[in-house]
Motif scaffolding. Structure first.
Motif, PDB file in Angstrom:
ATOM      1  N   SER A   1       0.826  -1.211   0.000  1.00 56.44           N
ATOM      2  CA  SER A   1       0.000   0.000   0.000  1.00 56.44           C
ATOM      3  C   SER A   1       0.856   1.255   0.000  1.00 56.44           C
ATOM      4  O   SER A   1       0.383   2.336  -0.348  1.00 56.44           O
ATOM      5  N   ILE A   2       2.121   1.115   0.400  1.00 57.07           N
ATOM      6  CA  ILE A   2       3.075   2.227   0.378  1.00 57.07           C
ATOM      7  C   ILE A   2       4.144   1.907  -0.658  1.00 57.07           C
ATOM      8  O   ILE A   2       4.709   0.808  -0.655  1.00 57.07           O
ATOM      9  N   GLN A   3       4.422   2.841  -1.548  1.00 51.94           N
ATOM     10  CA  GLN A   3       5.368   2.617  -2.624  1.00 51.94           C
ATOM     11  C   GLN A   3       6.445   3.699  -2.637  1.00 51.94           C
ATOM     12  O   GLN A   3       6.326   4.725  -1.951  1.00 51.94           O
TER      13      GLN A   3
ATOM     14  N   ASN B   1       8.443   2.525   5.601  1.00 51.63           N
ATOM     15  CA  ASN B   1       7.651   3.520   4.878  1.00 51.63           C
ATOM     16  C   ASN B   1       8.442   3.905   3.623  1.00 51.63           C
ATOM     17  O   ASN B   1       9.261   4.816   3.638  1.00 51.63           O
TER      18      ASN B   1
ATOM     19  N   SER C   1       7.863   5.432   1.006  1.00 46.12           N
ATOM     20  CA  SER C   1       7.719   6.791   0.468  1.00 46.12           C
ATOM     21  C   SER C   1       8.729   7.752   1.080  1.00 46.12           C
ATOM     22  O   SER C   1       8.943   8.842   0.554  1.00 46.12           O
TER      23      SER C   1
END
Length: 320
Positions: free
Chosen positions: A53-55, A114, A116
């Motif tokens: 869901s986090i890229q 995370n 990003s």
């Protein structure tokens, strides 16, 4: 599937590819995850992978930087800053490098899953400035300073795949990378006009418990100045790589040992088939004696007078 993962609207996610794949533990949970072209897919611990869901930020992805012309040509992973999270090398295609300069980059973790928030660390200029294909990556601590370094197999974009060699990037204590190719590798100029593709394999060739570099390239011989072999070996001597005398120290099969070659010898046409070269030689300890052996191949000679199929003949090279 979101629209941002299918920019050409063909119903297939753009990140589904047979190249630019890296394996690593990106979320530091003890199992192996995937990076594929532009997206991170996380392992649930049972071998099931789902798109995270986090890229990574779009600034890491060639297609997002140079649409619609660029793609991720190669990818590789290792923990370059010793924080327990595997980082990701992202290499754009040669067209991107020709248009924009520079080289690839590292998506460097900063102690977090995370993605990003990961930092972009640019790699030094490639071997062929503004004209390189970055064909393959490997990583190891070749100078034994506690930080993982990078090895790149590279060739030119133009002339197409002309020139072969490797580039050594020293890890600057997790803060970036320094090009030490000229100071840490014996002169590679012999290879500069050879056909360059590039698979890198790290193995201890000489039994000194230090990883050496094996660079497998094309061994197509199309005449001067491109008469060459398909296996180059760089022996690690305390972080300095000497080029092994493959031509004289590793035996190989000659084309003239195959039936049908005599027709070429009697032909008025000058053929390059009598040149003695070692093709791609894959390293493996065949007989469990602790020494590095090889498996290589050669192709039978074909001719207009004999239409039989040309077979690839595989053979073993046993170390003494």
């Amino acid at each position: 599937m979101s629209s941002e993962d299918d920019l050409n609207n063909d119903g297939i996610a753009d990140f589904l590819t047979d190249r630019a794949i890296a394996l690593g533990d990106f979320d530091n949970d003890g199992d192996v995850d995937f990076f594929m072209e532009s997206r991170i897919l996380l392992n649930d611990g049972n071998g099931n992978f789902t798109r995270s869901s986090i890229q990574l930020d779009d600034s890491f992805i060639p297609l997002k930087l140079d649409p619609p012309y660029a793609n991720t040509y190669e990818a590789h992973s290792n923990d370059f800053n010793n924080d327990g999270y595997d980082d990701i090398i992202i290499a754009p295609d040669s067209g991107y490098i020709v248009r924009n300069g520079d080289s690839g980059w590292v998506a460097m973790s900063n102690g977090t899953a995370n993605f990003s928030e990961w930092e972009k660390v640019q790699l030094p200029n490639p071997r062929y400035l503004n004209n390189s294909k970055l064909n393959d990556f490997e990583s190891t601590d070749f100078d034994k300073d506690g930080f993982i370094d990078i090895i790149i197999a590279t060739t030119r974009d133009e002339p197409y795949y002309r020139g072969t060699g490797i580039q050594l990037l020293k890890n600057d204590s997790g803060n970036g990378f320094l090009d030490v190719t000229n100071s840490n590798i014996e002169d590679q100029s012999e290879f500069d006009q050879w056909q360059g593709e590039g698979d890198l394999i790290l193995e201890d060739v000489n039994g000194d418990n230090t990883l050496d570099i094996i660079h497998l390239t094309s061994h197509v011989t199309d005449g001067p100045p491109n008469k060459h072999r398909g296996t180059n070996i760089y022996v690690n001597n305390n972080g300095y790589f000497k080029i092994y005398d493959v031509e004289n120290k590793i035996p190989h099969v000659y084309k003239y040992q195959f039936e049908g070659y005599e027709i070429f010898l009697n032909s008025p046409i000058v053929w390059e088939t009598d040149i003695a070269i070692l093709g791609r030689a894959y390293p493996v300890n065949i007989n469990s004696d602790g020494k590095m052996d090889f498996i290589s191949w050669e192709q039978e000679v074909g001719n207009d007078e004999n239409s039989r199929p040309q077979h690839k003949v595989f053979y073993t090279i046993i170390s003494k």
